[in-house]
Design an enzyme around this catalytic site. Structure first.
Site, PDB file in Angstrom:
ATOM      1  N   ASN A 194      -5.707   5.983   7.308  1.00 29.31           N
ATOM      2  CA  ASN A 194      -4.379   5.388   7.435  1.00 29.31           C
ATOM      3  C   ASN A 194      -3.834   5.018   6.061  1.00 29.31           C
ATOM      4  O   ASN A 194      -4.578   4.678   5.154  1.00 29.31           O
ATOM      5  CB  ASN A 194      -4.407   4.164   8.359  1.00 29.31           C
ATOM      6  CG  ASN A 194      -4.615   2.868   7.603  1.00 29.31           C
ATOM      7  OD1 ASN A 194      -3.666   2.278   7.054  1.00 29.31           O
ATOM      8  ND2 ASN A 194      -5.869   2.410   7.558  1.00 29.31           N
ATOM      9  N   PHE A 198       0.787  -2.165   4.972  1.00 27.90           N
ATOM     10  CA  PHE A 198       1.196  -3.503   5.407  1.00 27.90           C
ATOM     11  C   PHE A 198       2.540  -3.489   6.142  1.00 27.90           C
ATOM     12  O   PHE A 198       3.438  -4.275   5.826  1.00 27.90           O
ATOM     13  CB  PHE A 198       1.291  -4.465   4.213  1.00 27.90           C
ATOM     14  CG  PHE A 198      -0.032  -4.958   3.686  1.00 27.90           C
ATOM     15  CD1 PHE A 198      -1.212  -4.689   4.346  1.00 27.90           C
ATOM     16  CD2 PHE A 198      -0.094  -5.690   2.512  1.00 27.90           C
ATOM     17  CE1 PHE A 198      -2.430  -5.145   3.855  1.00 27.90           C
ATOM     18  CE2 PHE A 198      -1.299  -6.160   2.005  1.00 27.90           C
ATOM     19  CZ  PHE A 198      -2.465  -5.882   2.673  1.00 27.90           C
ATOM     20  N   SER A 281      -6.602  -3.758   0.532  1.00 29.11           N
ATOM     21  CA  SER A 281      -6.004  -2.565   1.122  1.00 29.11           C
ATOM     22  C   SER A 281      -5.709  -1.554   0.015  1.00 29.11           C
ATOM     23  O   SER A 281      -5.160  -1.914  -1.025  1.00 29.11           O
ATOM     24  CB  SER A 281      -4.708  -2.921   1.849  1.00 29.11           C
ATOM     25  OG  SER A 281      -4.004  -1.743   2.200  1.00 29.11           O
ATOM     26  N   ASN A 283      -3.540   0.747   0.223  1.00 32.03           N
ATOM     27  CA  ASN A 283      -2.224   1.324   0.472  1.00 32.03           C
ATOM     28  C   ASN A 283      -1.061   0.513  -0.087  1.00 32.03           C
ATOM     29  O   ASN A 283       0.098   0.832   0.156  1.00 32.03           O
ATOM     30  CB  ASN A 283      -2.039   1.520   1.983  1.00 32.03           C
ATOM     31  CG  ASN A 283      -3.116   2.406   2.582  1.00 32.03           C
ATOM     32  OD1 ASN A 283      -3.415   3.469   2.061  1.00 32.03           O
ATOM     33  ND2 ASN A 283      -3.731   1.935   3.663  1.00 32.03           N
ATOM     34  N   THR A 284      -1.368  -0.558  -0.813  1.00 29.35           N
ATOM     35  CA  THR A 284      -0.350  -1.354  -1.504  1.00 29.35           C
ATOM     36  C   THR A 284      -0.638  -1.290  -2.999  1.00 29.35           C
ATOM     37  O   THR A 284      -1.696  -1.765  -3.432  1.00 29.35           O
ATOM     38  CB  THR A 284      -0.366  -2.817  -1.022  1.00 29.35           C
ATOM     39  OG1 THR A 284      -0.061  -2.861   0.374  1.00 29.35           O
ATOM     40  CG2 THR A 284       0.650  -3.650  -1.786  1.00 29.35           C
ATOM     41  N   LYS A 323     -11.091 -10.752   1.884  1.00 33.62           N
ATOM     42  CA  LYS A 323     -11.534  -9.427   2.333  1.00 33.62           C
ATOM     43  C   LYS A 323     -11.573  -8.489   1.140  1.00 33.62           C
ATOM     44  O   LYS A 323     -10.574  -8.319   0.434  1.00 33.62           O
ATOM     45  CB  LYS A 323     -10.582  -8.882   3.400  1.00 33.62           C
ATOM     46  CG  LYS A 323     -11.080  -7.580   4.048  1.00 33.62           C
ATOM     47  CD  LYS A 323     -10.248  -7.241   5.278  1.00 33.62           C
ATOM     48  CE  LYS A 323     -10.815  -6.042   6.022  1.00 33.62           C
ATOM     49  NZ  LYS A 323     -10.092  -5.756   7.275  1.00 33.62           N
ATOM     50  N   ASN A 352     -13.088  -3.572   3.654  1.00 36.95           N
ATOM     51  CA  ASN A 352     -11.888  -2.848   4.048  1.00 36.95           C
ATOM     52  C   ASN A 352     -12.189  -1.351   4.083  1.00 36.95           C
ATOM     53  O   ASN A 352     -13.347  -0.932   3.973  1.00 36.95           O
ATOM     54  CB  ASN A 352     -10.756  -3.150   3.058  1.00 36.95           C
ATOM     55  CG  ASN A 352      -9.385  -3.184   3.709  1.00 36.95           C
ATOM     56  OD1 ASN A 352      -9.070  -2.329   4.534  1.00 36.95           O
ATOM     57  ND2 ASN A 352      -8.574  -4.163   3.347  1.00 36.95           N
TER      58      ASN A 352
END
Length: 464
Positions: A194, A198, A281, A283-284, A323, A352
């Site tokens: 994925n 966020f 994450s 993805n940021t 996390k 994560n």
């Protein structure tokens, strides 16, 4: 009596479910057929869209289960009927794989939000119960952040039998996340990639939902006479019978990450049994840089101060966890452990998703997609990081093991590697509600098999 109630409930669910299926299926039909509509002849009647057949299949299966369930409900007690419903989801859940991953995810969250999922009435095995942060968990199996991003389905998800549910990540300002498509299945490997980024409705919308749930919970507690005032250990959490975690993230466009996390704490911590700072994450952009020693220390200090300056009752402020990613060097892990110990962090979640691509997925073309990989291929990497962190923190900090858990044996291995609690997500997406009682039963068997009398006795067993 139970049978008549169950039958009436199933009929009501059927009427509501048939209405709810129409809109998502229509959306999916438009999405899947748009690319081919320009080439279709206007004089030739097209075949029914494939997604329409999927919708009829899903609806037909649901009708069959409702009829069978109504008949079965008339002959058994509530707990037994609940167990039948969990098993029945094994028939429905594979049909979600026929849909686009994000459409299927949206349907699953909506179903849980409306109570169209089984509710666990059977008590958890006594060996699974434990106390963490002054609260009693009926079992150590939780749902990780990412499934219920906007706290829409907390009651329904806890009702499935999870010991705890973590919502989020929640950002201060609503944001759409990254462009679609952004979720990809690797079915043969039991994995998902994925790059959602966020996507969140923001802290105001989430606070409203959690506030409503919190008010309902307090009302129920006030009217209940079964709660003992002499028990120092809190039974359940702020959302109901289970424990609620709130995972906080930063906005993509934000230039002050600490301010975003502080805002999240000020707005949402009153509804949380524990808080999570998500700095891992993939993805940021720039988020994982916050895992550096100095950056992490500064961030945690500010967030702790924001939490502690608020007014709290006798139970005190919610525990604060961080996390972390699985893609960390030995030095990174040592730095994080040092900060966690020095600042008396309440816990760590490990881990994560990973930006690496283990060999087992490299033959799958989908593995070339950018984003974080979760599921079975992540298990070994995340468990090794978990074990390292348990040793580095000397077992002084509760750890939540997350990554690749798909069975009770997997959960047991996480616990032996140092996890006090365990989370899953991808396996739940593939296996559905029936996986939860299965994992709990298998975990209890593993503990008893090896002579442990509690979860606590097994924590870190492989590190001794």
């Amino acid at each position: 009596m139970t049978g008549r109630i169950g039958l009436r409930f199933m009929k009501e669910c059927l009427n509501q479910k048939l209405k709810s299926i129409a809109a998502p299926i229509a959306t999916t039909r438009h999405y899947t057929s748009s690319s081919s509509s320009s080439s279709s002849s206007s004089t030739v009647k097209p075949n029914p869209p494939h997604s329409s057949r999927k919708g009829r299949l899903l609806t037909g299966t649901t009708i069959g289960l409702v009829i069978a369930g109504g008949a079965y409900a008339s002959t058994v007690d509530e707990a037994t009927f609940g167990g039948w419903l969990f098993n029945a989801t094994k028939v429905v859940n594979p049909l979600f794989a026929l849909l686009d991953p994000e459409v299927a995810h949206r349907l699953a969250v909506s179903a849980a939000a409306r109570g169209w999922v089984p509710r666990e009435k059977r008590p958890d095995h006594q060996i699974l119960g434990l106390e963490v942060w002054g609260r009693r968990f009926s079992n150590p199996i939780g749902l990780s952040a990412g499934f219920d991003k906007n706290a829409e389905a907390v009651e329904g998800l806890l009702g499935l039998g999870f010991g705890f549910v973590e919502v989020g990540s929640v950002t201060p300002i609503p944001q759409e996340g990254n462009p679609k498509p952004r979720m990809f299945r690797l079915r043969d490997q039991g994995a998902i990639i994925n790059r959602c980024g966020f996507n969140s409705e923001g802290i105001v919308a989430v606070a409203k939902r959690l506030g409503a749930q919190h008010g309902k919970r307090k009302l129920d507690e006030t009217s209940s006479t079964s709660i003992s005032s002499n028990d120092d250990v809190k039974h359940g959490g702020k959302a109901g019978p289970g424990i609620l975690g709130v995972n906080i993230g930063k906005n993509k466009s934000s230039e002050d990450a600490a301010a975003d996390y502080v805002q999240g704490v000020h707005t949402l911590s009153q509804y949380a049994d524990y808080l999570v700072i998500n700095i891992s994450s993939p993805n940021t952009p720039g988020l994982r840089q916050l895992q550096g020693r100095k950056q992490l220390k500064d961030l945690v200090k500010k967030v702790q101060a924001a939490r502690d300056e608020m007014q709290w009752g006798e139970e005190g402020p919610p525990p604060l966890l961080v996390k972390i990613a699985p893609d960390l060097s030995k030095q990174d892990l040592e730095d994080i452990a040092a900060v966690a110990l020095a600042l008396r962090l309440d816990g760590l979640i490990i881990s994560n998703t990973t930006i690496s691509r283990p060999e087992v997925v490299q033959s799958n073309p989908v593995s070339k997609e950018t984003g974080g990989l979760s599921g079975k291929p992540l298990f070994t990497l995340s468990t090794n990081i978990l074990k390292d962190m348990y040793i580095l923190t000397k077992g002084k900090i509760p750890l939540i093991g997350c990554g690749g858990v798909s069975s009770g044996e997997d959960a047991y291995r996480k616990i032996r590697a140092g996890a006090t609690l365990v989370q899953l997500y991808t396996a739940f997406a593939y296996g559905g509600p029936a996986l939860i009682p299965q994992i709990k039963a298998e975990l209890a068997q593993c503990l008893e098999r090896d002579g442990f009398k509690s979860v606590y006795e097994a924590v870190g067993a492989d590190c001794r």
